[in-house]
Design a protein around this motif. Structure first.
Motif, PDB file in Angstrom:
ATOM      1  N   GLU A   1       8.896  -6.022  -2.550  1.00  0.00           N
ATOM      2  CA  GLU A   1       8.530  -4.967  -3.496  1.00  0.00           C
ATOM      3  C   GLU A   1       7.185  -5.219  -4.188  1.00  0.00           C
ATOM      4  O   GLU A   1       6.377  -4.295  -4.350  1.00  0.00           O
ATOM      5  CB  GLU A   1       9.623  -4.802  -4.552  1.00  0.00           C
ATOM      6  CG  GLU A   1       9.352  -3.671  -5.520  1.00  0.00           C
ATOM      7  CD  GLU A   1      10.535  -3.370  -6.427  1.00  0.00           C
ATOM      8  OE1 GLU A   1      10.338  -2.620  -7.415  1.00  0.00           O
ATOM      9  OE2 GLU A   1      11.647  -3.871  -6.163  1.00  0.00           O
TER      10      GLU A   1
ATOM     11  N   GLN B   1       3.481  -3.976  -3.036  1.00  0.00           N
ATOM     12  CA  GLN B   1       2.902  -2.639  -3.195  1.00  0.00           C
ATOM     13  C   GLN B   1       1.575  -2.681  -3.959  1.00  0.00           C
ATOM     14  O   GLN B   1       0.785  -1.740  -3.892  1.00  0.00           O
ATOM     15  CB  GLN B   1       3.886  -1.715  -3.906  1.00  0.00           C
ATOM     16  CG  GLN B   1       4.231  -2.139  -5.333  1.00  0.00           C
ATOM     17  CD  GLN B   1       5.299  -1.266  -5.962  1.00  0.00           C
ATOM     18  OE1 GLN B   1       5.129  -0.062  -6.116  1.00  0.00           O
ATOM     19  NE2 GLN B   1       6.436  -1.872  -6.313  1.00  0.00           N
TER      20      GLN B   1
ATOM     21  N   MET C   1       4.472  -2.969   4.487  1.00  0.00           N
ATOM     22  CA  MET C   1       5.340  -2.094   3.720  1.00  0.00           C
ATOM     23  C   MET C   1       5.940  -0.944   4.522  1.00  0.00           C
ATOM     24  O   MET C   1       7.075  -0.544   4.262  1.00  0.00           O
ATOM     25  CB  MET C   1       4.571  -1.550   2.517  1.00  0.00           C
ATOM     26  CG  MET C   1       3.990  -2.646   1.627  1.00  0.00           C
ATOM     27  SD  MET C   1       5.238  -3.800   1.003  1.00  0.00           S
ATOM     28  CE  MET C   1       5.919  -2.869  -0.352  1.00  0.00           C
TER      29      MET C   1
ATOM     30  N   TYR D   1       9.844  -0.845   4.373  1.00  0.00           N
ATOM     31  CA  TYR D   1      10.335   0.279   3.579  1.00  0.00           C
ATOM     32  C   TYR D   1      10.326   1.592   4.362  1.00  0.00           C
ATOM     33  O   TYR D   1      11.190   2.449   4.162  1.00  0.00           O
ATOM     34  CB  TYR D   1       9.503   0.430   2.304  1.00  0.00           C
ATOM     35  CG  TYR D   1       9.819  -0.591   1.251  1.00  0.00           C
ATOM     36  CD1 TYR D   1      10.853  -0.398   0.338  1.00  0.00           C
ATOM     37  CD2 TYR D   1       9.084  -1.775   1.162  1.00  0.00           C
ATOM     38  CE1 TYR D   1      11.151  -1.334  -0.621  1.00  0.00           C
ATOM     39  CE2 TYR D   1       9.371  -2.730   0.198  1.00  0.00           C
ATOM     40  CZ  TYR D   1      10.403  -2.505  -0.697  1.00  0.00           C
ATOM     41  OH  TYR D   1      10.705  -3.448  -1.657  1.00  0.00           O
TER      42      TYR D   1
ATOM     43  N   ILE E   1       7.386   3.185  -4.050  1.00  0.00           N
ATOM     44  CA  ILE E   1       6.806   1.917  -3.609  1.00  0.00           C
ATOM     45  C   ILE E   1       5.792   2.147  -2.498  1.00  0.00           C
ATOM     46  O   ILE E   1       4.697   1.561  -2.495  1.00  0.00           O
ATOM     47  CB  ILE E   1       7.919   0.957  -3.153  1.00  0.00           C
ATOM     48  CG1 ILE E   1       8.733   0.471  -4.349  1.00  0.00           C
ATOM     49  CG2 ILE E   1       7.334  -0.236  -2.387  1.00  0.00           C
ATOM     50  CD1 ILE E   1       9.987  -0.297  -3.989  1.00  0.00           C
ATOM     51  N   LEU E   2       6.129   3.020  -1.579  1.00  0.00           N
ATOM     52  CA  LEU E   2       5.208   3.305  -0.477  1.00  0.00           C
ATOM     53  C   LEU E   2       3.975   4.055  -0.956  1.00  0.00           C
ATOM     54  O   LEU E   2       2.864   3.825  -0.456  1.00  0.00           O
ATOM     55  CB  LEU E   2       5.929   4.085   0.622  1.00  0.00           C
ATOM     56  CG  LEU E   2       6.919   3.262   1.449  1.00  0.00           C
ATOM     57  CD1 LEU E   2       7.715   4.166   2.389  1.00  0.00           C
ATOM     58  CD2 LEU E   2       6.214   2.168   2.240  1.00  0.00           C
TER      59      LEU E   2
ATOM     60  N   GLN F   1       2.598   3.753  -3.941  1.00  0.00           N
ATOM     61  CA  GLN F   1       1.754   2.744  -4.586  1.00  0.00           C
ATOM     62  C   GLN F   1       1.088   1.858  -3.534  1.00  0.00           C
ATOM     63  O   GLN F   1      -0.075   1.470  -3.686  1.00  0.00           O
ATOM     64  CB  GLN F   1       2.579   1.886  -5.545  1.00  0.00           C
ATOM     65  CG  GLN F   1       1.795   0.756  -6.196  1.00  0.00           C
ATOM     66  CD  GLN F   1       0.561   1.232  -6.934  1.00  0.00           C
ATOM     67  OE1 GLN F   1       0.637   2.126  -7.775  1.00  0.00           O
ATOM     68  NE2 GLN F   1      -0.593   0.635  -6.631  1.00  0.00           N
ATOM     69  N   SER F   2       1.794   1.552  -2.458  1.00  0.00           N
ATOM     70  CA  SER F   2       1.208   0.764  -1.366  1.00  0.00           C
ATOM     71  C   SER F   2       0.000   1.485  -0.779  1.00  0.00           C
ATOM     72  O   SER F   2      -1.036   0.869  -0.484  1.00  0.00           O
ATOM     73  CB  SER F   2       2.251   0.510  -0.279  1.00  0.00           C
ATOM     74  OG  SER F   2       3.355  -0.210  -0.777  1.00  0.00           O
TER      75      SER F   2
END
Length: 415
Positions: free
Chosen positions: A105, A108, A120, A124, A139-140, A142-143
């Motif tokens: 996590e 990210q 990621m 994810y 999360i993705l 933000q990645s």
């Protein structure tokens, strides 16, 4: 006697050949997943409670080589576990995949390099297909934002590595972009879909356009590294880090291109990207130096006349030129998707090439059915031969793309 018209006859032949191929699917798909199960059970037992060291390969003494959370291959282990769950529907693989996915996590926010898509989206991104967790899209997203911090509108590309010396300290790479970076664009397309913000898709397309323009030669072979001037966007150097020579074609780089441009075509339906994927695929599958079993040498031009390395290559160290099973696994996954966008002879050409690779990879030569090592599925991959690292070893990303290709094959077979 009634004559069968040629178009109808061709279609009948096509259907028969595909039926034969599909009928053989359990021969190597099931066998490969069954071979993976005890190996991955061993690897889970070995890494129990440890969510900071991600299995990557093996050292010469047989010990597991781990990379840490900020390194590029962390997402392939949870991704492989998701593929095990997808094939078996066994909850134990899902539980393990969730645990290892969730351990990533904090990545990210990683802006140290371009590989956040590998890290990621392979974890994810696969998790989202099976788990409805509202934090996963966040999360993705933000990645994707982190990845975009490495984009320069002047260069029109996402910077792969930070400023560094080239191989052999010949020159400085000011703004290096590598072919591998094509694999991180899928994350950006996803980010635009879920956010409604087209900036991510725009960056992905611009990067693909620049790669198409500057990484490819006239025959659609590829350079590994293109170094740009960050102030002007001018191309300064075209070189390699992991290939045989600057003008040779590193096998895994060519595979990254096939897969990456196919993905960009899927997301854009822009015919330029489809053509590029096909031309890069043609180079790969038709190359005169591709071995009969379709598993490439680590570089297509190694040892060939006219290709001279700028490093101390000593072929006598090897009984035979090292192969790269990971390149075949990546290429086969890309070729299978590529075939779904085509019809007739073109469709069958890429499909057949992928199946030939998968059958070789699932043979005893490459598949770890006798557990020569206790943990990884595919043998005979090459990571970075010029640096003397990971030569003729298992690699976690070879396993990941092999399992992905097997599942893609199975889905096509069910159409």
């Amino acid at each position: 006697m009634t004559r069968i018209k040629k178009p109808i006859f061709f279609c009948m032949l096509l259907l028969v050949s595909w039926s034969i191929a599909f009928g053989q699917k359990t021969d190597f798909v099931t066998k490969s997943f069954e071979a993976a199960a005890p190996l991955y059970q061993n690897l889970l037992a070995k890494t129990k409670g440890n969510f900071t060291d991600y299995p990557h390969s093996l050292y010469e003494n047989g010990d597991i080589k781990y990379l840490q959370i900020d390194e590029w291959t962390g997402g392939f282990w949870p991704g492989s576990l998701w593929y095990m769950y997808e094939f078996t529907q066994d909850e134990k693989w899902k539980a393990a995949a969730l645990a290892w996915t969730n351990s990533l996590e904090s990545n990210q926010y990683n802006t140290a390099h371009h590989d956040i898509g590998f890290m990621m989206y392979c974890s994810y991104g696969n998790a989202l297909r099976f788990v409805k967790d509202e934090k996963y899209p966040k999360i993705l997203l933000q990645s994707a934002k982190s990845l975009c911090q490495r984009y320069s509108p002047v260069v029109g590309s996402i910077q792969s590595w930070n400023k560094r010396k080239s191989k052999g300290d010949i020159n400085t790479w000011e703004y290096p972009v590598i072919m591998d970076n094509m694999m991180n664009l899928e994350l950006l397309f996803y980010a635009s879909k879920i956010s409604g913000d087209t900036i991510y898709k725009h960056i992905a397309i611009k990067h693909a356009e620049q790669t198409m323009k500057n990484h490819l030669r006239k025959d659609y072979s590829s350079y590994h590294v293109v170094n740009y001037d960050p102030k002007t966007g001018k191309v300064l150097h075209k070189q390699t880090l992991q290939g045989f020579s600057d003008e040779s074609t590193w096998a895994r780089g060519q595979a990254w291109g096939i897969y990456g441009f196919t993905t960009v075509y899927r997301e854009t339906k822009d015919a330029r990207f489809l053509k590029t994927a096909m031309k890069m695929a043609d180079y790969f599958i038709n190359h005169p130096n591709l071995p009969a079993d379709k598993i490439p040498y680590w570089d297509f031009n190694v040892g060939q006349p006219g290709f001279k390395p700028d490093w101390d290559y000593q072929p006598a160290k090897f009984k035979e030129t090292p192969r790269d099973a990971s390149a075949a696994a990546i290429a086969s996954a890309g070729l299978l998707e590529l075939s779904t966008f085509l019809k007739g002879k073109e469709k069958q050409k890429y499909f057949n090439a992928a199946v030939a690779m998968l059958k070789s990879l699932s043979s005893k030569q490459y598949l770890n059915v006798d557990q020569q090592n206790p943990y990884f599925l595919l043998k005979h991959s090459t990571g970075n031969l010029p640096s003397g690292r990971e030569i003729d070893v298992p690699l976690i990303y070879a396993d990941y793309y092999f399992l992905e290709a097997l599942l893609r094959y199975q889905k096509i077979a069910k159409l």
